[in-house]
Design a protein around this motif. Structure first.
Motif, mmCIF file in Angstrom:
data_model
loop_
_atom_site.group_PDB
_atom_site.id
_atom_site.type_symbol
_atom_site.label_atom_id
_atom_site.label_comp_id
_atom_site.label_asym_id
_atom_site.label_seq_id
_atom_site.Cartn_x
_atom_site.Cartn_y
_atom_site.Cartn_z
ATOM 1 N N GLY A 299 45.119 16.368 -4.762
ATOM 2 C CA GLY A 299 43.940 16.772 -4.002
ATOM 3 C C GLY A 299 44.019 16.290 -2.561
ATOM 4 O O GLY A 299 43.693 17.016 -1.624
ATOM 5 N N ALA A 300 44.464 15.044 -2.392
ATOM 6 C CA ALA A 300 44.560 14.471 -1.045
ATOM 7 C C ALA A 300 45.539 15.271 -0.197
ATOM 8 O O ALA A 300 45.278 15.562 0.971
ATOM 9 N N TYR A 301 46.671 15.641 -0.794
ATOM 10 C CA TYR A 301 47.658 16.440 -0.076
ATOM 11 C C TYR A 301 47.047 17.781 0.346
ATOM 12 O O TYR A 301 47.193 18.221 1.490
ATOM 13 N N ALA A 302 46.325 18.399 -0.598
ATOM 14 C CA ALA A 302 45.758 19.725 -0.308
ATOM 15 C C ALA A 302 44.696 19.665 0.778
ATOM 16 O O ALA A 302 44.525 20.607 1.543
ATOM 17 N N ALA B 3 41.853 14.648 -13.889
ATOM 18 C CA ALA B 3 42.865 14.561 -14.949
ATOM 19 C C ALA B 3 43.484 15.915 -15.266
ATOM 20 O O ALA B 3 44.629 16.007 -15.711
ATOM 21 N N ASN B 4 42.719 16.968 -15.029
ATOM 22 C CA ASN B 4 43.234 18.316 -15.300
ATOM 23 C C ASN B 4 44.219 18.801 -14.229
ATOM 24 O O ASN B 4 45.051 19.663 -14.492
ATOM 25 N N VAL B 5 44.094 18.247 -13.019
ATOM 26 C CA VAL B 5 44.850 18.776 -11.874
ATOM 27 C C VAL B 5 46.378 18.733 -12.065
ATOM 28 O O VAL B 5 47.050 19.757 -11.900
ATOM 29 N N PRO B 6 46.954 17.564 -12.442
ATOM 30 C CA PRO B 6 48.422 17.542 -12.586
ATOM 31 C C PRO B 6 48.930 18.565 -13.601
ATOM 32 O O PRO B 6 49.967 19.202 -13.401
ATOM 33 N N ARG B 7 48.182 18.738 -14.668
ATOM 34 C CA ARG B 7 48.613 19.684 -15.719
ATOM 35 C C ARG B 7 48.571 21.120 -15.220
ATOM 36 O O ARG B 7 49.393 21.944 -15.602
ATOM 37 N N ILE B 8 47.589 21.418 -14.366
ATOM 38 C CA ILE B 8 47.509 22.765 -13.799
ATOM 39 C C ILE B 8 48.700 23.002 -12.874
ATOM 40 O O ILE B 8 49.320 24.066 -12.880
ATOM 41 N N MET B 9 49.065 21.968 -12.095
ATOM 42 C CA MET B 9 50.191 22.136 -11.164
ATOM 43 C C MET B 9 51.515 22.284 -11.918
ATOM 44 O O MET B 9 52.380 23.044 -11.521
ATOM 45 N N GLU C 219 55.242 15.011 -12.053
ATOM 46 C CA GLU C 219 56.017 16.212 -11.759
ATOM 47 C C GLU C 219 55.172 17.200 -10.963
ATOM 48 O O GLU C 219 55.677 17.901 -10.080
ATOM 49 N N GLY C 220 53.882 17.247 -11.283
ATOM 50 C CA GLY C 220 52.978 18.117 -10.533
ATOM 51 C C GLY C 220 52.960 17.729 -9.068
ATOM 52 O O GLY C 220 53.050 18.572 -8.173
ATOM 53 N N GLY D 127 57.435 21.817 -2.499
ATOM 54 C CA GLY D 127 57.534 23.254 -2.290
ATOM 55 C C GLY D 127 56.244 24.015 -2.085
ATOM 56 O O GLY D 127 56.224 25.244 -2.105
ATOM 57 N N MET D 128 55.125 23.325 -1.918
ATOM 58 C CA MET D 128 53.876 24.068 -1.748
ATOM 59 C C MET D 128 53.149 23.594 -0.495
ATOM 60 O O MET D 128 53.138 22.405 -0.188
ATOM 61 N N THR D 129 52.517 24.529 0.192
ATOM 62 C CA THR D 129 51.686 24.144 1.331
ATOM 63 C C THR D 129 50.315 23.757 0.785
ATOM 64 O O THR D 129 49.950 24.167 -0.326
ATOM 65 N N PRO D 130 49.553 22.963 1.552
ATOM 66 C CA PRO D 130 48.204 22.619 1.094
ATOM 67 C C PRO D 130 47.382 23.859 0.723
ATOM 68 O O PRO D 130 46.646 23.848 -0.269
ATOM 69 N N ALA D 131 47.525 24.920 1.496
ATOM 70 C CA ALA D 131 46.751 26.137 1.202
ATOM 71 C C ALA D 131 47.158 26.732 -0.142
ATOM 72 O O ALA D 131 46.318 27.223 -0.903
ATOM 73 N N GLN D 132 48.450 26.659 -0.444
ATOM 74 C CA GLN D 132 48.910 27.190 -1.743
ATOM 75 C C GLN D 132 48.342 26.370 -2.902
ATOM 76 O O GLN D 132 48.008 26.911 -3.953
ATOM 77 N N VAL D 133 48.248 25.058 -2.691
ATOM 78 C CA VAL D 133 47.696 24.206 -3.745
ATOM 79 C C VAL D 133 46.243 24.597 -4.008
ATOM 80 O O VAL D 133 45.812 24.737 -5.160
#
Lengths: 597, 122
Positions: A223-226, A327-333, A141-142, A149-155
């Protein structure tokens, strides 16, 4: 999807598998089929629950009953009593302490009650080989949120706001690291996951990969998207076969769903990921050595700059993060930066996973909010010292870390506080030591490790650690001199400043911290030729107190060197010349007549 | 497997798998079937199967179905308890034909089925 009234979760982490959990799963399946319950009860293998010492672990839902040390032979009773008749089997439940004889529910166990599970949220809860279970827990879902809906800069801004810092040990702010790679120009970029977990006693990353492989893959994709990357590598040591197998399954399932590959979720974003199996060299955990290893070259660090963000894998801009960080990244998003940064201290946000090992009652894997004290981890979660012996020290951060003492138990755990005390957060190994541990011996153990693992590129690391080790070997053999301590300190500083990478720069830490906090033990070894903890075999002498000995002959019968003599019912004597100082006689003596000094 | 093309696709999979998380949280409405020797002898297994079938038919995934031992009212077995909104109502003797009513009235809509209820506890 079939609905089941009850789910039996059996731990399939490495610890529990070696305890026989595969047989337990098979037996549950057989028993449920025999009773025709297999259509209403689901058996699931999960990742690590963290309480490895009590494995194999079985949790039965919807009640959430926590069973430990379940063997194949217990299964028939569990099915008959709990599943069929609804009577939980108290003899297999977790027994906390005398005040709390039977604790049936997961959430009430002290081991879990102080934990905050984010990176480990799914470990022990979902079937890691089934992508649907991950999606059921808001998996991908993240990524969906980011892509739609997010730009790389927003991520990257979101990552910066979360305050997440690198969980591999150094604690560099993740969002900032990403921004360097994002700003770097290049038509091809890579993201890399460092799963070359090598610290003795550390198994956080392995457990995450085994228990929740998708969260690492999803983190890498975000991360790759960002950063504008379209390809990723997971560098995992070959000694983790189960983690690699689960990763392969996870990648195949994500590809089938179109979550990996071209035009993910109907967008322009494409991503593929590869697994690179490392051969187990400790130095390959260092980022430049790791990338050299992926490229097929010998794993050796190189000077930085250029940093990987500008010139990394195959000289393309690359970003490398550790398993727990990803592992923390999806949960933060999914939950937002604000949620994440609400946990922890001022500068260290969120949680950290620790592998709790050594002389502690409940060894295992724990995830705690930053800012918790070492005392809470060791005594509240870990249940205190094994056999109620006296706490002596805790080694934190692996071979790069240091030993902290009783005085530091109330220090709050954060990157800054641990560095200030001479240890480091490291990847999260916590080795607890009691009064029977010799601190000189501990320093020798870790130095032996780094000395063997030094890649040999820098002379200070290659030769300096060797000379330091020789001094420690001399001291533990009773041949040390007082000036050795000054030499050790001098060498330590040289190795620290003259080495290229983290391995050499931090290699002297265990020696320096033990010298700082346990200098008297070094002095006792040198001046008195004694090991106060009774651990250095060359310096100890076993003897039998004739006034206490009852002449039961037990020691003589258990002595592997046959160096104990004496007649039945008369005091026995140990021949020190022949004694190999194994300590068997002390262990078996029923009256405590054997002393060691 | 169909490809996931959007957040909506993802949500659909999540909804179809929500049983996983609901069965493993132990929260919400609970249906308990008495499975002591008395309950089993009186046909509690059949009741259990009917309950599972009825929940599946209605696509209800946020209800936990548990079993329990003998509560002492053996003559009223099979006994079925519904725990909802903090109170526990016991039904018995329940026949497979009653299951649909109990699920529709009490489990879904929160209305106690007076004609079948024999006791209540908080």
């Amino acid at each position: 999807m079939q609905i089941y009234r009850s789910h039996i979760l059996v731990c399939g982490g490495t610890g529990c598998v070696s305890g026989g959990s595969k047989d337990v799963i098979d037996e549950f399946q057989k028993e449920l089929e025999r009773r025709k319950l297999d259509k209403e009860v689901l058996v699931v293998h999960t990742g690590c629950h963290g309480m490895c010492e009590l494995g194999p672990i079985v949790v039965v839902y919807p009640e959430g009953t926590f069973y430990c040390r379940v063997q194949k032979t217990d299964v028939a009773e569990l099915v008959e009593e709990h599943i069929y008749k609804g009577r939980p089997v108290s003899r297999l439940m977790y027994a906390g302490s005398e005040e709390m004889p039977v604790v049936p529910h997961y959430k009430e166990i002290p081991f879990y009650s102080k934990q905050e599970r984010i990176a480990l949220a799914n470990c022990g809860y979902i079937n890691p080989d089934n992508i649907d279970e991950y999606i059921a827990r808001r998996g991908y879902e993240g990524l969906g949120k980011v892509l739609s809906g997010m730009t790389p800069a927003q991520v990257i801004d979101e990552m910066k706001a979360s305050g997440l810092r690198g969980r591999g040990g150094a604690g560099f702010p993740t969002g900032l690291k990403w921004s360097f790679c994002a700003a770097s120009k290049g038509d091809k970029k890579y993201v890399i996951c460092n799963a070359d977990e090598g610290d003795p006693g550390a198994f956080m990353d392995r457990s995450i990969l085994e228990g929740d492989p998708h969260c690492v893959i999803e983190g890498m994709m975000i991360g790759a998207y960002a950063m504008g990357a379209d390809e990723g590598y997971i560098y995992c040591r070959a000694e983790y076969p189960l983690a690699i197998q689960r990763l392969k399954t996870a990648i195949a399932q994500a590809e089938e769903y179109g979550l990996l590959g071209q035009n993910i979720m109907g967008t322009d974003f494409s991503f593929t990921v590869h697994i690179k199996e490392g051969a187990g060299a400790f130095v390959c955990g260092e980022e430049t050595a790791l990338m050299a290893s992926i490229e097929g070259r010998r794993g050796m660090p190189r000077p930085r700059p250029p940093f990987p963000a500008n010139s990394g894998l195959w000289e393309k801009p690359s970003n490398i993060n550790n398993v727990e960080t990803w592992a923390n990244v999806p949960r933060i998003m999914v939950n937002g930066a604000e949620w994440y940064s609400s946990m922890g201290t001022d500068k260290s946000k969120g949680t950290k996973v620790f592998a709790l090992t050594g002389k502690v009652k409940h060894t295992g894997l724990v995830e705690v909010p930053m800012g918790i004290t070492l005392r809470e981890i060791i005594f509240d979660i870990g249940g205190g010292i094994l056999d109620d012996k006296k706490f002596k020290a805790v080694q934190i951060g692996g071979p790069s870390g240091g030993c902290l003492t009783e005085d530091h138990l109330d220090a709050k755990v954060s990157y800054e506080s641990l560095t200030a005390l001479g240890a480091i957060m490291g990847s999260g190994g916590l080795v607890v030591m009691d009064e029977t541990t010799c601190m000189v011996d501990v320093a020798k153990f870790f130095l032996t490790f780094v000395q063997k693992e030094s890649c040999g590129k820098c002379p200070f690391c290659r030769i300096g650690t060797k000379r330091m080790l020789e001094i420690l070997e001399r001291i533990t053999a009773g041949e040390g001199k007082m000036e050795d301590l000054d030499t050790l300190e001098q060498l330590a500083l040289m190795v620290r400043t003259g080495s290229l990478c983290g391995l050499g720069q931090t290699a002297p830490n265990p020696v320096l911290t033990t010298l700082k906090y346990f200098r008297d033990e070094y002095v006792a070894h040198i001046k008195d030729k004694k090991c106060p903890a009774g651990a250095c075999t060359a310096l100890v002498k076993y003897s039998i107190d004739p006034a206490v000995c009852i002449g039961c002959t037990k020691c003589a019968r258990n002595c592997p060197a046959s160096c104990i003599a004496g007649e039945v019912k008369k005091p026995h004597v140990i021949d020190s010349e022949k004694c190999i100082r194994c300590g068997n006689c002390k262990e078996v003596c029923p009256v405590g007549a054997v002393s060691v000094e | 497997m169909a490809k996931i093309k959007s957040l909506d696709d993802l949500r659909k999979i999540r909804e179809s798998t929500s049983d996983l998380s609901s069965a493993r949280t132990g929260q919400g409405t609970v249906v308990v079937v008495g499975m002591g020797t008395c309950g089993i002898a009186a046909g509690a297994r059949e009741i259990m199967n009917s309950i599972m079938a009825e929940l599946a038919r209605r696509g209800i995934t946020d209800v936990a179905v548990q079993t329990t031992g003998c509560i002492g009212m053996c003559e009223k077995e099979p006994l079925v308890d519904v725990i909802r909104d903090g109170s526990r109502v016991t039904y018995g003797p329940v026949t497979p034909g009653d299951v649909a009513t109990i699920v529709a009235e009490h489990v879904v809509n929160g209305r106690v089925v007076d004609s079948l209820a024999i006791g209540r506890a908080d």
